[in-house]
Design an enzyme around this catalytic site. Structure first.
Site, PDB file in Angstrom:
ATOM      1  N   HIS A   1       0.830  -1.198   0.000  1.00 28.73           N
ATOM      2  CA  HIS A   1       0.000   0.000   0.000  1.00 28.73           C
ATOM      3  C   HIS A   1       0.869   1.255   0.000  1.00 28.73           C
ATOM      4  O   HIS A   1       0.603   2.221  -0.735  1.00 28.73           O
ATOM      5  CB  HIS A   1      -0.924  -0.018   1.220  1.00 28.73           C
ATOM      6  CG  HIS A   1      -1.995   1.019   1.181  1.00 28.73           C
ATOM      7  ND1 HIS A   1      -2.094   2.012   2.125  1.00 28.73           N
ATOM      8  CD2 HIS A   1      -3.017   1.238   0.305  1.00 28.73           C
ATOM      9  CE1 HIS A   1      -3.132   2.789   1.844  1.00 28.73           C
ATOM     10  NE2 HIS A   1      -3.704   2.349   0.746  1.00 28.73           N
TER      11      HIS A   1
ATOM     12  N   GLU B   1     -10.308   9.894  -5.377  1.00 30.08           N
ATOM     13  CA  GLU B   1      -9.062  10.018  -4.629  1.00 30.08           C
ATOM     14  C   GLU B   1      -8.677  11.477  -4.428  1.00 30.08           C
ATOM     15  O   GLU B   1      -7.850  11.797  -3.569  1.00 30.08           O
ATOM     16  CB  GLU B   1      -7.928   9.286  -5.345  1.00 30.08           C
ATOM     17  CG  GLU B   1      -6.727   9.065  -4.435  1.00 30.08           C
ATOM     18  CD  GLU B   1      -5.469   8.647  -5.178  1.00 30.08           C
ATOM     19  OE1 GLU B   1      -4.506   8.267  -4.515  1.00 30.08           O
ATOM     20  OE2 GLU B   1      -5.458   8.730  -6.412  1.00 30.08           O
TER      21      GLU B   1
ATOM     22  N   HIS C   1     -13.188   1.818   2.906  1.00 27.86           N
ATOM     23  CA  HIS C   1     -12.991   1.513   1.492  1.00 27.86           C
ATOM     24  C   HIS C   1     -14.125   0.672   0.920  1.00 27.86           C
ATOM     25  O   HIS C   1     -14.284   0.620  -0.307  1.00 27.86           O
ATOM     26  CB  HIS C   1     -11.627   0.871   1.262  1.00 27.86           C
ATOM     27  CG  HIS C   1     -10.562   1.902   1.025  1.00 27.86           C
ATOM     28  ND1 HIS C   1     -10.315   2.432  -0.221  1.00 27.86           N
ATOM     29  CD2 HIS C   1      -9.726   2.548   1.881  1.00 27.86           C
ATOM     30  CE1 HIS C   1      -9.366   3.337  -0.139  1.00 27.86           C
ATOM     31  NE2 HIS C   1      -8.985   3.437   1.131  1.00 27.86           N
TER      32      HIS C   1
END
Length: 707
Positions: free
Chosen positions: A209, A350, A405
């Site tokens: 990540h 994002e 998420h």
């Protein structure tokens, strides 16, 4: 280049020490111009003090650009790319480092920043710059745990490691004893969410990540942000994380993750990270159960937003999906087209710098991380810093990451549901018929994936500030699987041709023990591999080893020796961009002791339809191909024209209720099982698998069995 590489890496070594301390295995000492130093360090002769220990690097004095913005962050402050002010600081520093004309100027400027700036801010911006400069992008970029082990290892390890280093220094020749990190150190199984802590807290997953966000930064010069299909990659990489996490939950008799849709409802999940912060000299904040998100008003980080802002941005994103259009900054409408809609939506969600309208659609994803990460002190009343949720190297440790998420993914899925389902004709590859697929691994029945625990050692010395330089290791325990091989039989009723082989795996039953309906199962499909193959006329047999997967980076790139240039295929210099990818040891979900039923899916598509014409020659990727599924190819377009996740990125066509209904002749499914054995293999066993070596049945001693 070797000497230059050593200098570049030495700037990352022991990040809290002054730069004129010996750095790296060669004990490089940097002789900084007086203008680069605080007053108390000026006129100090570095070579007199440290010269006998190694080589002195005399830096070229340069006229430094304006760095006032990144210098505002104190060395002991926390840093988070999710915080807008910190993001601007990092973007400014990235701009400056990328603008340095030659390698000597770059090293000199970086040395000044390393000496005077917050170590976390510097490490992030410096890493992004190394990845994107033409003269450094082939330099090995070490994993973050080597310099900031506090982000990956349990509370107290740093002090124990320093003790071990001092013993090793005082008693030469003594065997260094690895510091064993138990698998269960953040909670007990009384907390049901802890059943999947081995996934959330895995070093390789958290490194993935962190590294993905280095390769795809969301702020900085346009040329490093606007990489090919970066918004779609943001969607797909996180969607696959969610599918994998939900797979692991089903392995542990937990339901799939519930999205965090109601932002004003108490959050039942708690998380106590048990981590130290070596930079800010504070422990990472815990989140008790049933805490409620609050408006954030912290002048300390120039943070001022309300929960209502997150709700407003969320609702506008859902509206864009439902209407099929985004309102751009000029007030015009941009359609969410079938070809580019997912990419535009990803950049919008994002809130990267190439978002079509950050003013209207806001910063929901990033500030959601911040709101959760500061829920314990939203107004800075107690002078507390962020929790793990606000750091991209630690966020995946927290159960709430997946609920957040799940909401983000739901917006993407709502968009995907607006697209016309693929017809059988679109899915078929005329003349190609997949006859079978099977999985084989040593000492396991056919069509069984076998998993177990593995121990691995990591070297802490590069992150141990102000301690003797000797090798000190931490021993961690993680999931591992037996190496395996696919055997695929394909009939080609036409002329020789090229196809793309796509392999997925999904659980067969939901949390109720009921077979999945197609539109739920497609979201649970995890992609294991995707590769091209030349099909001859008539019968074709394809064999493919698990280590060849283009999903994963090899095991040695996570748990590796920096000094061993043979530790990664193609040499150590490939780790940089190739370091982005899913960790090999987490390729297969854990399964369970009984053998978890799963479905293995294979599909062959026409490579002529999948082919992408690259602007740059193939060689510019330097052979960096193992992890293209999540990370693409360096300096090239994403190497597959199909939508990411194809053919499971859309709802099924009319009449498709089950996966069997979905199949066309160029597809095949096979029932498989994933069997977990509660044993621990010793360090170094990964390359050979668990069979044929000294296995240690210590599961009962080291941790309670999980069924």
């Amino acid at each position: 280049m070797a000497d230059t590489t050593k200098k570049l890496l030495a700037l990352m070594d022991r990040p809290n020490e002054p730069l004129f301390y010996p750095k790296g295995d060669d004990n490089l000492t940097f002789n900084l111009p007086d203008d680069y130093l605080e007053n108390r360090y000026k006129n100090m002769n570095v070579s007199d003090r440290f010269g006998s220990k190694g080589k002195t690097v005399n830096l070229k004095p340069i006229t430094l650009p304006n760095l006032d913005l990144p210098l505002r962050l104190k060395k002991t402050d926390s840093f988070s790319v999710f915080v807008p002010l910190h993001r601007e600081m990092a973007a400014r520093l990235i701009d400056v480092l990328l603008a340095m004309r030659g390698i000597e100027d770059f090293i000199s400027c970086a040395a000044y920043c390393r000496q005077n700036m917050n170590p976390l801010l510097f490490n992030y911006a410096y890493s992004v710059a190394i990845l994107n400069r033409d003269d450094t992008k082939n330099v090995n970029l070490p994993p973050l745990y080597e310099f900031f082990p506090d982000r990956f290892l349990s509370h107290g390890v740093a002090s124990r490691a320093r003790q071990e280093a001092n013993i090793n220094d005082a008693v030469p020749g003594i065997d260094s004893q690895p510091i064993e990190i138990p698998l269960d150190y953040t909670a007990s199984d009384l907390d049901e969410e802890h059943r999947v802590a081995y996934f959330r807290e895995d070093i390789g997953i958290n490194l993935h990540h962190w590294h993905w966000h280095l390769v795809y930064p969301f702020l900085g010069p346009r040329r490093i942000v606007a990489k090919d299909r970066r918004g779609e990659l943001f969607y797909y990489m996180h969607q696959q994380i969610m599918a994998r996490y939900n797979f692991e939950r089903l392995c542990n008799k937990l339901p799939r993750t519930r999205k965090l849709i109601d932002l004003r409802k108490p959050i039942p999940e708690a998380y106590f990270p048990k981590l130290d912060s070596l930079t800010s000299s504070r422990t990472w904040a815990a989140r008790p159960p049933n805490i409620t998100l609050q408006d954030i008003h912290r002048e300390f980080e120039s943070l001022n937003f309300d929960i209502q802002d997150l709700e407003r941005w969320r609702d506008r994103l859902y509206e864009a999906v439902s209407t099929g259009r985004i309102q751009d900054q000029e007030g015009g409408n941009v359609s969410l087209t079938e070809a580019k809609g997912i990419d535009d939506l990803g950049n919008l969600i994002e809130a990267s710098s190439i978002s079509l309208n950050r003013n209207l659609y806001g910063d929901m994803h990033n500030l959601g991380h911040v709101a959760i990460g500061l829920v314990h002190d939203p107004d800075f009343k107690y002078l507390e810093t962020f929790s793990v949720m606000a750091d991209n190297a630690t966020a995946m440790r927290d159960p709430i990451f997946y609920r957040w998420h799940a909401l983000v993914d739901d917006i993407f899925q709502k968009y995907k549901q607006t697209l016309t389902p693929y017809s059988a004709q679109q899915l078929d590859f005329n003349g190609i018929r997949v006859a079978s697929i099977e999985v084989n691994s040593q000492n396991s029945p056919r069509n069984q994936f076998s998993t177990y625990w593995q121990q691995s050692d990591i070297n802490l010395t590069r992150g141990m500030d102000f301690a003797p330089r000797s090798n000190v290791f931490a021993r961690v325990q993680h999931l591992q699987h037996q190496p395996f091989e696919y055997k695929i039989q394909v009939m080609n009723n036409g002329q020789p041709r090229q196809g793309t082989v796509r392999i997925f795996l999904s659980p067969k039953f939901d949390e109720r023990g009921v077979p999945f309906v197609f539109n739920d199962q497609r979201k649970m499909m995890i992609e294991l591999d995707r590769f091209e193959h030349n099909f001859q006329s008539k019968s074709n047999t394809i064999t493919r080893r698990s280590r060849q997967s283009r999903l994963v980076i090899p095991f040695e790139r996570v748990f590796r020796d920096l000094n061993d240039t043979s530790s990664a295929p193609g040499g150590i210099n490939e780790f940089n961009f190739c370091g982005c990818g899913w960790p090999e040891h987490m390729m297969i979900p854990r399964g369970n002791a009984e053998g978890m039923p799963a479905t293995l899916f294979v599909m062959v598509t026409n490579f002529q339809d999948d082919r992408v014409n690259q602007d740059n020659p193939r060689g510019s990727a330097n052979g960096c191909e193992p992890a293209v599924l999540f990370c693409g190819l360096r300096d090239q377009k994403y190497p597959d024209a199909k939508p990411m996740g194809y053919p499971f990125d859309r709802n099924g066509r009319s009449g498709v209720d089950t996966l069997r209904d979905f199949l066309t002749p160029n597809m095949f499914t096979q029932d498989v099982t994933i069997k977990f054995t509660n044993m621990v293999a010793p360090p170094g066993a990964a390359s050979r698998g668990a069979s044929g070596q000294s296995q240690q049945n210590r599961g009962q001693q080291q941790n309670r069995p999980r069924n």
